[in-house]
Design a protein around this motif. Structure first.
Motif, PDB file in Angstrom:
ATOM      1  N   THR A  18      57.885  46.884  40.788  1.00 15.75           N
ATOM      2  CA  THR A  18      56.716  47.700  40.491  1.00 15.75           C
ATOM      3  C   THR A  18      55.819  46.950  39.523  1.00 15.75           C
ATOM      4  O   THR A  18      56.234  46.597  38.414  1.00 15.75           O
ATOM      5  CB  THR A  18      57.123  49.049  39.888  1.00 15.75           C
ATOM      6  N   LEU A  19      54.572  46.700  39.960  1.00 10.31           N
ATOM      7  CA  LEU A  19      53.611  45.994  39.118  1.00 10.31           C
ATOM      8  C   LEU A  19      52.944  46.957  38.140  1.00 10.31           C
ATOM      9  O   LEU A  19      52.800  46.662  36.949  1.00 10.31           O
ATOM     10  CB  LEU A  19      52.554  45.313  39.996  1.00 10.31           C
ATOM     11  N   LEU A  20      52.540  48.128  38.634  1.00  9.58           N
ATOM     12  CA  LEU A  20      51.872  49.094  37.760  1.00  9.58           C
ATOM     13  C   LEU A  20      51.968  50.489  38.355  1.00  9.58           C
ATOM     14  O   LEU A  20      52.179  50.672  39.552  1.00  9.58           O
ATOM     15  CB  LEU A  20      50.408  48.709  37.526  1.00  9.58           C
ATOM     16  N   SER A  21      51.792  51.459  37.471  1.00  9.86           N
ATOM     17  CA  SER A  21      51.769  52.858  37.862  1.00  9.86           C
ATOM     18  C   SER A  21      50.663  53.542  37.071  1.00  9.86           C
ATOM     19  O   SER A  21      50.626  53.444  35.836  1.00  9.86           O
ATOM     20  CB  SER A  21      53.124  53.514  37.568  1.00  9.86           C
ATOM     21  N   VAL A  22      49.738  54.205  37.767  1.00 14.68           N
ATOM     22  CA  VAL A  22      48.569  54.811  37.115  1.00 14.68           C
ATOM     23  C   VAL A  22      48.293  56.171  37.731  1.00 14.68           C
ATOM     24  O   VAL A  22      48.375  56.346  38.953  1.00 14.68           O
ATOM     25  CB  VAL A  22      47.313  53.918  37.264  1.00 14.68           C
ATOM     26  N   ASP A  23      47.937  57.123  36.885  1.00 16.59           N
ATOM     27  CA  ASP A  23      47.474  58.431  37.340  1.00 16.59           C
ATOM     28  C   ASP A  23      46.289  58.807  36.457  1.00 16.59           C
ATOM     29  O   ASP A  23      46.444  58.953  35.238  1.00 16.59           O
ATOM     30  CB  ASP A  23      48.592  59.469  37.229  1.00 16.59           C
ATOM     31  N   ALA A  24      45.100  58.915  37.052  1.00 17.45           N
ATOM     32  CA  ALA A  24      43.913  59.152  36.234  1.00 17.45           C
ATOM     33  C   ALA A  24      42.829  59.811  37.063  1.00 17.45           C
ATOM     34  O   ALA A  24      42.755  59.626  38.285  1.00 17.45           O
ATOM     35  CB  ALA A  24      43.391  57.836  35.660  1.00 17.45           C
ATOM     36  N   ARG A  25      41.968  60.568  36.380  1.00 16.84           N
ATOM     37  CA  ARG A  25      40.760  61.112  37.005  1.00 16.84           C
ATOM     38  C   ARG A  25      39.576  60.730  36.140  1.00 16.84           C
ATOM     39  O   ARG A  25      39.592  60.921  34.920  1.00 16.84           O
ATOM     40  CB  ARG A  25      40.823  62.632  37.154  1.00 16.84           C
ATOM     41  N   ILE A  26      38.539  60.175  36.787  1.00 11.82           N
ATOM     42  CA  ILE A  26      37.344  59.712  36.084  1.00 11.82           C
ATOM     43  C   ILE A  26      36.165  60.565  36.535  1.00 11.82           C
ATOM     44  O   ILE A  26      35.660  60.404  37.648  1.00 11.82           O
ATOM     45  CB  ILE A  26      37.090  58.221  36.396  1.00 11.82           C
ATOM     46  N   PRO A  27      35.704  61.497  35.707  1.00 12.51           N
ATOM     47  CA  PRO A  27      34.578  62.348  36.092  1.00 12.51           C
ATOM     48  C   PRO A  27      33.284  61.536  36.245  1.00 12.51           C
ATOM     49  O   PRO A  27      33.162  60.435  35.679  1.00 12.51           O
ATOM     50  CB  PRO A  27      34.475  63.341  34.934  1.00 12.51           C
ATOM     51  N   PRO A  28      32.303  62.070  36.973  1.00 13.05           N
ATOM     52  CA  PRO A  28      31.017  61.381  37.118  1.00 13.05           C
ATOM     53  C   PRO A  28      30.370  61.091  35.765  1.00 13.05           C
ATOM     54  O   PRO A  28      30.396  61.930  34.864  1.00 13.05           O
ATOM     55  CB  PRO A  28      30.173  62.380  37.922  1.00 13.05           C
ATOM     56  N   GLY A  29      29.814  59.888  35.628  1.00 14.32           N
ATOM     57  CA  GLY A  29      29.098  59.528  34.416  1.00 14.32           C
ATOM     58  C   GLY A  29      29.966  59.155  33.240  1.00 14.32           C
ATOM     59  O   GLY A  29      29.458  58.970  32.138  1.00 14.32           O
ATOM     60  N   THR A  30      31.269  59.025  33.449  1.00 20.68           N
ATOM     61  CA  THR A  30      32.184  58.648  32.363  1.00 20.68           C
ATOM     62  C   THR A  30      32.889  57.336  32.696  1.00 20.68           C
ATOM     63  O   THR A  30      32.897  56.888  33.847  1.00 20.68           O
ATOM     64  CB  THR A  30      33.248  59.725  32.120  1.00 20.68           C
ATOM     65  N   VAL A  31      33.468  56.719  31.661  1.00 20.38           N
ATOM     66  CA  VAL A  31      34.145  55.431  31.812  1.00 20.38           C
ATOM     67  C   VAL A  31      35.597  55.568  31.394  1.00 20.38           C
ATOM     68  O   VAL A  31      35.897  56.077  30.311  1.00 20.38           O
ATOM     69  CB  VAL A  31      33.479  54.337  30.941  1.00 20.38           C
TER      70      VAL A  31
END
Length: 210
Positions: A18-31
């Motif tokens: 396993t190289l990486l594991s990510v769980d994320a939500r990026i709303p519009p206009g955000t970084v």
């Protein structure tokens, strides 16, 4: 429908590892910023999002943009734009022709030229359409690359250390310009960087890969 860019239970493996594991939500206009040492898979994650993941990697989970599942779509159907550390302008084309490459299809020649001229004015490069990219400074090349990408009307923006090759003052100017355009266009942004100042300027969540 959930707006923004969602990385839902993303796991990238190389072979059995396993190289990486990510769980994320990026709303519009955000970084959202991804940080971590070299080799940890930051750029590989961006490749997975834009659809250019190398065949030696396997991906599980879902990548969604404004509620649409992108995970199995080809790159050209994903609606994502990316900026790299190198501006990657075509050396055999003028500045204006480079921008024309990013334009979405349609419109008359005059309308397309007007859009190019307006884009150059927007980043302080009025009258640069006929310039050779080789004559541009690093900051000018970065601005042309940004506008070429924005003219393609992406729905999300990926940043692969695009500020790393700039000096400190110019880095801040170009970084602010990119974030301002992303905010104005309500684009979700996924930033990869080694620089904590980039993460602070982004003002959003930071995910550290190790």
């Amino acid at each position: 429908m959930a707006d923004g860019l969602s990385l839902e239970n993303i796991v990238i493996k190389k072979g059995e590892d396993t190289l990486l594991s990510v769980d994320a939500r990026i709303p519009p206009g955000t970084v959202t910023t991804i940080m971590g040492p070299s080799g940890v898979g930051k750029s590989t994650l961006l490749s997975a999002v834009i659809g250019t993941l190398a065949p030696e990697f396997t991906l599980s989970g879902q990548i969604k943009l404004n509620g649409q599942d992108l995970t199995r779509l080809p790159p050209e159907a994903r609606g994502t734009g990316i900026l790299f550390q190198d501006a990657l302008l075509f050396p055999h084309l003028s500045v204006g022709a480079n921008l024309a490459f990013g334009l979405t299809p349609g419109g008359t020649r005059t309308e397309r030229r007007d859009r190019i001229d307006a884009a150059l004015c927007e980043v302080g490069l009025e009258g640069f359409a006929q310039r050779d990219p080789a004559t541009l400074s690093g900051g000018q090349r970065a601005r042309v690359a940004l506008m070429r990408m924005l003219l393609s009307q992406p729905k999300a923006l990926l940043l692969d250390e695009p500020f790393a090759g700039l000096d400190a003052e110019l880095r801040g100017q170009i970084r602010d310009l990119v974030f301002e355009h992303a905010s104005a266009g309500a684009l979700p942004v996924l930033l990869v960087t080694h620089d904590r100042e980039d993460a602070l300027a982004a003002g959003g969540p930071v995910i550290t890969l190790d």
